[in-house]
Scaffold this active site. Structure first.
Site, mmCIF file in Angstrom:
data_model
loop_
_atom_site.group_PDB
_atom_site.id
_atom_site.type_symbol
_atom_site.label_atom_id
_atom_site.label_comp_id
_atom_site.label_asym_id
_atom_site.label_seq_id
_atom_site.Cartn_x
_atom_site.Cartn_y
_atom_site.Cartn_z
ATOM 1 N N HIS A 19 0.831 -1.206 0.000
ATOM 2 C CA HIS A 19 0.000 0.000 0.000
ATOM 3 C C HIS A 19 0.860 1.248 0.000
ATOM 4 C CE1 HIS A 19 -4.181 1.557 0.619
ATOM 5 N NE2 HIS A 19 -3.465 2.659 0.830
ATOM 6 N N HIS A 21 1.236 5.176 -2.557
ATOM 7 C CA HIS A 21 0.677 6.014 -3.606
ATOM 8 C C HIS A 21 1.822 6.714 -4.331
ATOM 9 C CE1 HIS A 21 -3.168 5.491 -1.524
ATOM 10 N NE2 HIS A 21 -2.554 5.855 -0.411
ATOM 11 N N ARG A 112 -10.293 -0.119 -6.262
ATOM 12 C CA ARG A 112 -10.537 0.361 -4.906
ATOM 13 C C ARG A 112 -11.704 1.329 -4.865
ATOM 14 N NH1 ARG A 112 -7.088 4.706 -1.316
ATOM 15 N NH2 ARG A 112 -7.178 3.658 0.697
ATOM 16 N N HIS A 169 -6.198 -0.727 5.905
ATOM 17 C CA HIS A 169 -5.813 -0.096 7.171
ATOM 18 C C HIS A 169 -6.625 -0.584 8.375
ATOM 19 C CE1 HIS A 169 -3.557 2.290 4.446
ATOM 20 N NE2 HIS A 169 -4.487 3.182 4.166
ATOM 21 N N ASP A 240 1.936 2.780 3.397
ATOM 22 C CA ASP A 240 1.033 3.884 3.094
ATOM 23 C C ASP A 240 1.790 5.155 2.701
ATOM 24 O OD1 ASP A 240 -1.475 5.041 2.677
ATOM 25 O OD2 ASP A 240 -1.630 5.769 4.740
ATOM 26 N N ASN A 245 -3.290 12.896 3.835
ATOM 27 C CA ASN A 245 -4.432 13.139 4.744
ATOM 28 C C ASN A 245 -4.177 12.570 6.138
ATOM 29 O OD1 ASN A 245 -6.146 14.336 2.672
ATOM 30 N ND2 ASN A 245 -6.315 12.259 1.836
#
Length: 283
Positions: A19, A21, A112, A169, A240, A245
């Site tokens: 995971h 990005h 997703r 998560h 992550d 955020n």
């Protein structure tokens, strides 16, 4: 983006971060939301360098709402990853077979959907059920990201999915509420069905206080350790990165070192970092 310290933990060969990005570069992959502030660029080159530093050789890149439904930024990173990087796409719930076929051939293994207030609701649960039948035709699975209280509403619907379901998560539970809290227990109930998988990522999100204890994020680690011990073949892990955020930016080396508590035996470490990702994502 602060530098990462050096992890003390040596990861097994083939370790996978499931995971992350990638954002930008924006001159090549434009930011589609003119009214919002751009997050800092986090291009594939920085991701590859981070993984080299941490001893991670495989990865699953999750398309972010930063780039919306244009999955080109992830597709570009998959190509550069030469078989060691795969993807999770964002799509409309009515996406057709041709686009799913294209995404699958490009290295996307999943789509997703977010059920988070700050990200918007991408689909109804029943639209997702219809989509899962199309996903099955392309050997893709469903990944869901939801606020913890929604597990009770979404769970019964997701149980009817035609494909495996990966929960992000740890269901975004509040780790400080403990193992016996109703939201976490509902997550475990879903995992009693082997169709469900969970990312034991986000110890720093579900235990959102800036780390002070030893080990840091002890509440998050406690829940992750419980999941790995109880569902050792259904858990995967991720950093992550670059932590969008969030309340703070964690040190990825701290997250890696926490694995010695989350998966305290060599067999468990091998399962969540190598064997389970290989079975789920098919590198």
């Amino acid at each position: 983006m602060k530098p990462t310290s050096k992890s003390r933990l040596q990861l097994p060969v083939g370790a996978c971060d499931t995971h992350v990005h990638v954002f930008g570069p924006y001159d090549r992959f434009p930011f589609p939301h003119a009214h919002q502030n751009k997050p800092a660029e986090a291009p594939k080159e920085k991701l590859f360098a981070l993984h080299q530093q941490l001893g991670i050789t495989r990865c699953v890149i999750v398309q972010s709402m930063v780039h919306g439904l244009d999955n080109a930024v992830v597709e570009d990173a998959i190509v550069a990853g030469a078989g060691n990087y795969l993807g999770v796409a964002l799509v409309k719930p009515d996406v057709d077979h041709n686009e799913l076929k294209r995404l699958s051939a490009a290295g996307f293994r999943s789509v997703r959907f977010n059920f988070m207030k700050h990200l918007g609701m991408g689909a109804t649960p029943y639209e997702l059920l219809s989509l899962t039948h199309r996903l099955a035709d392309h050997h893709m699975h469903l990944q869901v990201h939801f606020e913890s209280s929604l597990v009770h509403e979404l769970g019964p619907c997701l149980q009817k999915s035609a494909v495996p379901v990966v929960i992000d998560h740890m269901g975004r539970v509040d780790a400080q509420l403990g193992i016996q809290h109703a939201d976490f227990q509902a997550l475990c109930h879903l995992l009693d069905d082997s169709k469900f998988h969970v990312k034991v990522s986000g110890i720093d999100r579900i235990d959102a206080s800036v780390p002070l204890g030893v080990p840091p994020y002890a509440h998050g680690i406690n829940l992750a350790q419980h999941l790995v011990a109880r569902f050792p073949r259904q858990c995967v892990w991720g950093t992550d990165w670059p932590h969008p955020n969030h309340t703070h930016v964690p040190d990825e080396a701290v997250l890696v070192d926490a694995l010695q508590h989350i998966a305290p035996t060599a067999d468990l470490m091998q399962a969540i970092l190598v064997d389970n990702p290989q079975a789920l994502y098919r590198f």
